[in-house]
Design an enzyme around this catalytic site. Structure first.
Site, mmCIF file in Angstrom:
data_model
loop_
_atom_site.group_PDB
_atom_site.id
_atom_site.type_symbol
_atom_site.label_atom_id
_atom_site.label_comp_id
_atom_site.label_asym_id
_atom_site.label_seq_id
_atom_site.Cartn_x
_atom_site.Cartn_y
_atom_site.Cartn_z
ATOM 1 N N ASP A 1 -17.517 42.719 108.649
ATOM 2 C CA ASP A 1 -16.746 41.575 108.154
ATOM 3 C C ASP A 1 -17.645 40.773 107.216
ATOM 4 O O ASP A 1 -18.610 41.310 106.689
ATOM 5 C CB ASP A 1 -16.234 40.725 109.329
ATOM 6 N N HIS B 1 -18.042 42.692 104.185
ATOM 7 C CA HIS B 1 -17.223 41.973 103.220
ATOM 8 C C HIS B 1 -18.042 40.998 102.385
ATOM 9 O O HIS B 1 -17.491 40.078 101.778
ATOM 10 C CB HIS B 1 -16.088 41.237 103.939
#
Length: 460
Positions: free
Chosen positions: A240, A265
């Site tokens: 993430d 991410h």
């Protein structure tokens, strides 16, 4: 790669001149608390005992002006969450902190909490200084048993993380610092920062899954909702955001980082605006000298359709991206595939059915600069293992592995004063680089510096 990352932990990368918003000094914000009583946290020696009680006792005894010490090389088992308020206190983590291995047991604690959110370690106070050790054999949180891996592997097919996962820890502090932090296999959200005047230095987080293992959903490295924060010198492998700035984040510098997969991410702003009636703000953010490898995003700004608020004065400088699907990405039509709350639509990210959400406002995004980017786009194997929808939650209609920049603004005035300088990111196929823009208006962005090859802007 893991070995290299650990060496990086011991030999910090050279620091560039740190950005100091509103005249902030780049020097450490606080001094250690010296003197006072020393309280040694005792260990029962196995996971059949709960060392949380020992920590609570030590924290109570040395809550003001003391030293809390975890003994060298000793294993501590925190079988229940701990909360402590500590002022002018040093915490020295020389041992290893373990969390419970029984998933059902932990879920029961989370489900029994107010609101269903639990930070397993929750520390508040002023001048709280938490220091780990550069000794790689000790000073770990979660250590070698791989608690997070159990949770990731238990995720059902097409699930986005099993229910009732705890956060690791939260620091709601002022005038404090964290240094020499090492975390292995966190279950989910790692570090939450609230408060103000916080320095973070030398961090290693390994949330990478085993070969063919479950995807590490929501393993955010840092969720920052604090003011006057500096995060410097970090290595994060996760699934993430490595560092994300949330509502209330202000005057934050993030420098000298390496971010890697399995589904990272990158660095993010938001998401903002999910609660349509709540005005949210992020201001004065500087990211610099960031390396991103094998991620979905290099940098990302994400807001919800119909949200309210402002993102202002943000810089993403000196990024080196490799094998990254969308190096520079912004969407004002974000949705969270793992949330039961109102979404923009059923797997539709750009256009289409918005699930009854009222499109009556936007989180305004103003004064954003991207400069000095190099690297390549993941042309051949885009995305990661987190897709549980069709189309994938990260799908961008028309994307073909050549988009260095994707900017999706909700209307012609929602994005203003954007600048792009010296962006040299190319597809792995050596095809022409493309730039996708939606509602990036020339009048609102007079110094844009790019030519959009797909979208509303057709000239610089």
């Amino acid at each position: 790669m893991l070995t290299g990352a650990l060496l990086t932990l011991l030999c910090p990368i050279a620091t560039l001149a740190a950005y100091a918003p509103h005249g902030r000094s780049s020097e450490p914000l606080v001094n250690r608390a010296d003197g006072g009583q020393t309280c040694t946290v005792q260990s029962g020696g196995s996971n059949s005992t709960d060392d949380s009680a020992s920590f609570r006792d030590a924290a109570k005894q040395c809550a003001n002006g003391g030293q809390l010490v975890f003994k060298q090389g000793v294993d501590y088992y925190f079988n229940t969450p701990v909360n402590a308020t500590l002022n002018n206190v040093n915490i020295q983590l020389n041992g290893n902190i373990h969390l419970p291995q029984n998933i059902t047991y932990v879920q029961g604690i989370v489900n029994g909490s107010t609101g269903g959110n639990v930070w397993w370690i929750n520390l508040t106070g002023d001048n709280l200084n938490f220091t780990g050790t550069n000794n790689l054999s000790t000073g770990w949180v979660h250590d070698v048993e791989g608690y997070g891996q159990q949770w990731w592997d238990a995720n059902p097919k097409n699930g986005s993380g099993i229910a009732s996962r705890p956060h690791l820890w939260r620091f709601n502090v002022t005038n404090s610092y964290l240094k020499n932090i090492k975390i292995r296999k966190p279950i989910a959200w790692v570090t939450t920062l609230n408060g103000k005047n916080i320095d973070v230095e030398n961090v290693f987080i390994d949330a990478s899954t085993t070969p063919n293992g479950g995807f590490p959903f929501n393993t955010d490295g840092f969720d920052v909702a604090a003011k006057n924060v500096r995060i410097n010198d970090f290595t994060i492998f996760n699934g993430d955001d490595a560092v994300t700035i949330n509502n209330g984040g202000e005057n934050v510098t993030v420098t000298n980082g390496f971010i890697g997969g399995p589904g990272c991410h990158g660095t993010s702003i938001g998401s903002l605006g999910q609660a349509q009636g709540v005005y949210q703000t992020v201001r004065n953010i500087w990211f610099e000298n960031i390396k991103v490898h094998g991620c979905v995003y290099g940098s990302r700004i994400k807001t919800y359709l119909g949200g309210q608020g402002i993102v202002q004065n943000v810089t993403f400088a000196n990024y080196d991206v490799s094998n990254t699907t969308f190096p520079i990405y912004l969407t004002q039509n974000y949705f969270n595939q793992g949330s039961a709350q109102t979404q923009n639509g059923a797997g539709v990210q750009e256009g289409g059915n918005f699930g009854g959400r009222v499109d009556n406002s936007s989180v305004l995004i103003d004064d954003v600069t991207y400069k000095d980017w190099i690297g390549d786009i993941n042309t051949y194997h885009p995305g990661d293992g987190s897709c549980v929808t069709d189309p994938c939650w990260y799908n961008v209609p028309g994307a073909d592995g050549t988009q260095a920049i994707v900017i999706g603004c909700s209307n012609s005035t929602a994005c203003s004063n954007f600048e792009f300088q010296n962006i040299q990111v190319i597809p792995q196929s050596y095809a022409d680089t493309k730039i996708n823009c939606t509602n990036l208006d020339q009048g609102s962005n007079p110094n844009l510096g790019i030519v959009c090859t797909n979208g509303t802007l057709i000239s610089t």
